[in-house]
Design an enzyme around this catalytic site. Structure first.
Site, PDB file in Angstrom:
ATOM      1  N   SER A 701       0.798  -1.230   0.000  1.00 27.49           N
ATOM      2  CA  SER A 701       0.000   0.000   0.000  1.00 27.49           C
ATOM      3  C   SER A 701       0.828   1.276   0.000  1.00 27.49           C
ATOM      4  O   SER A 701       0.276   2.364  -0.139  1.00 27.49           O
ATOM      5  CB  SER A 701      -0.936   0.005   1.217  1.00 27.49           C
ATOM      6  OG  SER A 701      -0.196   0.033   2.415  1.00 27.49           O
ATOM      7  N   LYS A 744      -6.104   3.983   8.753  1.00 32.56           N
ATOM      8  CA  LYS A 744      -5.189   4.909   8.079  1.00 32.56           C
ATOM      9  C   LYS A 744      -5.748   6.331   8.047  1.00 32.56           C
ATOM     10  O   LYS A 744      -5.028   7.309   8.307  1.00 32.56           O
ATOM     11  CB  LYS A 744      -4.918   4.421   6.652  1.00 32.56           C
ATOM     12  CG  LYS A 744      -4.112   3.136   6.578  1.00 32.56           C
ATOM     13  CD  LYS A 744      -3.949   2.668   5.150  1.00 32.56           C
ATOM     14  CE  LYS A 744      -3.130   1.386   5.076  1.00 32.56           C
ATOM     15  NZ  LYS A 744      -2.966   0.912   3.692  1.00 32.56           N
TER      16      LYS A 744
END
Length: 818
Positions: A701, A744
């Site tokens: 990611s 996140k």
């Protein structure tokens, strides 16, 4: 053979005795078989029949030397001899106590010079008293069963002198040969009598103890005989009354079997075992095993169940009282309760219909949807086990928890067969018995930590118990009859799914427990943990107050975890110090603020990254997911003269290293459009570093953030300080979907980020993010790196193209990313 040097000195043959002592004035039969002993006896028998009998120091020495023999011994006269093949049996009588002065020869037998040791006899009242005492004790010992030769006993009682008396009594004492040798060496009659009195008193005490033991044993034996006779008489009486074979115990067990309301096949098995028990003797060891088996069958709740009056609103209220957040989990539990309530109504309706129509078989033909088995998956400390208790409380059911961690024996789950001594049912049946109902909430904790070895695979044994299509007839090896587990609400917990066998995992409905966010931890601590720890430490709200800022500071700087266990420990640590102050007399109210945390908890354990204060070239802000929640990370790129080497540091995993290589390949492929030389890599080395090098990092990611930092460094264009990004990048610049969006985004919000760049496929994940976070952030959804660069860089690239869906290259193969 005999020579006389003076009145007290003689030279005589010596015969060693292995483990015995011959006292003066006593007679004894001895057997001689060693060559030297036979030669000495023959020589003595041919002369004056006098021989010296001396004990060996070590009995097992076959051919003793002079050093192996004691010095004090006895002169004996051979009264009679009986010769057999290789042996001589002799009746000898002790004459005097002597001491060996020296050995004249050792072959063919021992010949020694000996001197007589006269007794130091003194006629005194004390010696008379000792003789009387010993006589009384000896009579007492004989009465208690001491074995004494009748002639010897009569000699002792015939009025001997004290010296002769001591010799006779010493010969019949039950003591070690060494102790008899010590008596022989005593020339003082009084000392010898005192020692004999001690030995005899000790022997009498031992005889008393033996007599008590024998008496108790006899009493038990008599009792057993009495019981056996009474039982036989009772059987005769029962036979006359027509109640043959039925005892009170059998009748009680029969009544209990009837009251247990077992299924017909189970009741038939129980009565069969009861019949076996009735025919067994009470002395048969198998009777206790059959009785234990029947007790298990009777104690199981075959027909006992908790009430199923489910109140959805009340259940929801209980779940909210015990746990903050976990909305998806609570929603799934309430759905389960709703289904269960409808099932209960359907059964009642079906029962009424069956009664009305008189069709007994129709009820069996209706298929009721079986409940699924829930599996809570998540890191430690997020409330998997505790919510199981809340579920049981909301259902009004009993709660049973069985920890499967470390279990390696299949019999722990399914039980041992009754052929083994000490056999017991498995953990599941034991838990059902402990609950006392057939429909408890049954939690199988740590199912991912079940092992397997030569004793079997416990996870395979769980397949039947956790399969709704099979567990209505669960078979335990010990019970050997089916037990219905279909009404049990099974809940399993684990930390990871990887170690659970696929066949077992397929039977579970997996519910993921995410790590708590900072805001959730704050509310849990404020609403639950502080009150709990105040009570645990004997404090009140009047004693201590923790401010909201201090609580958030503890969460950020003193803990880093998915759950709240360490947070609870830190709160407890503060309250312990407060309790100590109160006990020492400091009764003022303690206000816990951020400024005093160092005093209570010491230096901060963790740092909390914030957004950069200015735009930087060659550095982008990425977003990472951890078990402890989310965090931001900085991607740094440095350029150096070289030959195109790519240097990667920061303890990057294999997947993250591949992301760096893919990002570099993308930049090289797009060099013309980015506005840099297509041959830049030939003269430039690139170093990619991710700070906090001690922390392992991995995953795809960070691809978008790595690519952005590379472009920024190569074009000397700064990246906006308040923009964070996440997403996997392909060689063609596609931004692909990633996981952990909630954690996140919350980390970006906490760090002061204003804009978050996400892959377009992750737009659906914003539903799980708190509204206050969504309100403060701007989200940009992209599907190509060119769109990322337009948002992230402070100024557009020189040759930047407008990217449209038609110009975005398509991937060669479809891939699944999570």
């Amino acid at each position: 053979m005999q020579t006389t040097e003076d009145q007290n000195t003689k030279t005589l043959p010596v015969v060693p005795i292995r483990d015995g002592v011959v006292f003066p004035n006593t007679e004894i039969v001895l057997t001689f078989g060693r060559p030297k002993s036979l030669a000495a006896i023959e020589a003595s028998n041919n002369t004056d029949r006098m021989v010296v009998l001396v004990m060996q120091k070590t009995p097992h020495v076959h051919d003793p030397s002079t050093n192996d023999l004691y010095k004090v011994c006895t002169i004996a006269r051979i009264e009679r001899l009986l010769k057999t093949e290789g042996e001589i049996n002799a009746l000898v009588k002790g004459i005097n106590r002597v001491q060996i002065l020296s050995y004249e020869s050792t072959e063919p037998y021992f010949l020694a010079k000996v001197a007589e040791l006269p007794d130091e006899a003194t006629g005194s009242d004390e010696i008379t008293a000792l003789v009387n005492h010993i006589t009384a004790e000896l009579k007492k010992a004989v009465n208690m069963g001491k074995s004494v030769d009748f002639l010897s006993f009569m000699n002792i009682m015939s009025g001997l002198s004290p010296a002769e008396f001591s010799n006779h009594v010493g010969a019949i004492l039950d003591i070690k040969p060494v102790e008899k040798q010590q008596l022989l060496e005593m020339t003082n009659v009084k000392d010898r009598l005192v020692k004999i009195a001690e030995y005899l008193t000790h022997e009498v005490k031992i005889l008393e103890i033996e007599r008590k033991i024998a008496s108790k044993t006899q009493e038990k034996f008599d009792k057993s005989v009495k019981e056996a006779v009474l039982r036989e008489r009772l059987k005769t009486i029962e036979k006359e009354l027509g109640e043959e074979g039925e005892t009170k115990e059998i009748r009680e067990l029969a009544d209990k079997i009837k009251k247990a309301l077992m299924p017909s096949e189970v009741e038939e098995r129980a009565r069969k075992e009861l019949k076996r028990l009735a025919q067994m003797s009470s002395y048969n060891p198998e009777a206790s095993y059959v009785r234990t088996y029947l007790d298990w069958l009777i104690d199981l709740p075959w027909s006992v169940s908790s009430s199923n009056n489910v109140d959805i609103k009340q259940a929801s209220k209980i779940l909210d009282e015990d746990h903050f957040g976990l909305q998806k989990i609570k929603e799934r539990i309430l759905e389960y309760l709703a289904v269960m309530k409808l099932k209960a109504g359907l059964k009642v309706e079906d029962s009424a219909k069956t009664k009305k129509d008189g069709d007994k078989d129709e009820k069996k033909n209706i298929k009721i949807a079986t409940p699924t088995i829930l599996c809570f998956v998540g890191p430690p400390g997020v409330g998997k086990t505790s919510i199981g208790r809340s579920i049981a409380r909301s259902l009004g059911r009993k709660f049973i928890k069985v920890s499967l961690g470390g279990i390696r024996d299949e019999a722990e789950v399914r039980g041992h067969r009754r052929t083994y001594v000490g056999a017991l049912p498995g953990r599941i049946i034991q838990g059902i018995k402990q609950a006392g109902t057939k429909n408890p909430v049954f939690m199988l904790d740590e199912i991912d930590k079940v092992g397997a070895d030569f004793r079997g695979d416990p996870s395979a044994a769980l397949l039947e118990a956790l399969d709704p299509e099979q567990n209505h007839a669960f078979s335990d090896h010990y019970l050997e009859v089916p037990f219905d587990l279909s009404d049990v609400m099974f809940i399993t917990t684990c930390n990871v799914l990887d170690t659970i066998p696929p066949a077992l995992r397929d039977r579970l409905e997996v519910i993921h427990f995410p790590g708590y966010t900072e805001d959730e931890k704050y509310h849990i601590a404020r609403d639950y943990l502080i009150d709990k720890q105040l009570e645990a430490h004997g404090l009140k709200h009047d004693n201590v107050v923790v401010t909201d800022k201090a609580l958030r500071e503890i969460i950020r700087r003193y803990t880093r975890e998915a759950g709240v266990r360490n947070l609870e420990r830190e709160v407890a640590r503060i309250f312990r110090k407060v309790a100590k102050d109160l006990v020492e007399g400091n009764n003022k109210k303690h206000l816990i603020t951020t400024s005093v945390l160092h005093k209570y908890l010491g230096p901060q354990k963790f740092t909390s990254y914030l957004a950069e204060k200015k735009d930087e070239v060659g550095m982008s802000t990425g977003l990472a997911w951890t078990e402890a929640g989310g965090d931001i990370l900085f991607i740094e790129v440095a350029l150096m003269k070289g030959k195109g080497n790519l240097l990667l540091t920061g303890q990057l995993g294999d997947v993250m290293q591949e992301s760096c290589k893919a990002a570099l390949s993308y930049v090289r492929a797009r060099a013309k459009y980015i506005g840099i030389s297509e041959k830049f890599y030939q003269t430039t080395d690139i170093h990619v570093h991710v700070p906090e090098g001690a922390v392992p990092k991995d995953g795809p990611s960070a691809g978008v953030a790595i690519t952005t930092a590379l472009v920024s460094a190569l074009t000397n264009t700064a990246v906006k300080k308040d923009v964070a990004m996440t997403g996997e990048v392909t060689l063609r610049g596609r931004a692909l979907e990633i996981g952990g969006v909630k954690e996140k985004v919350i980390a970006a919000h906490r760090a002061g980020i204003k804009t978050v760049i996400l892959p377009k496929a992750n737009k659906k994940d914003l539903e799980d993010i708190p509204k206050y976070v969504l309100k403060d952030l701007k989200f940009v959804f992209v599907d190509h790196m060119d769109q990322v660069l337009k948002v992230a860089l402070v100024q557009p690239l020189k040759n930047e193209e407008e990217v449209t869906p038609q110009t975005v290259p398509q991937p060669l193969t479809a891939r699944l990313h999570s």
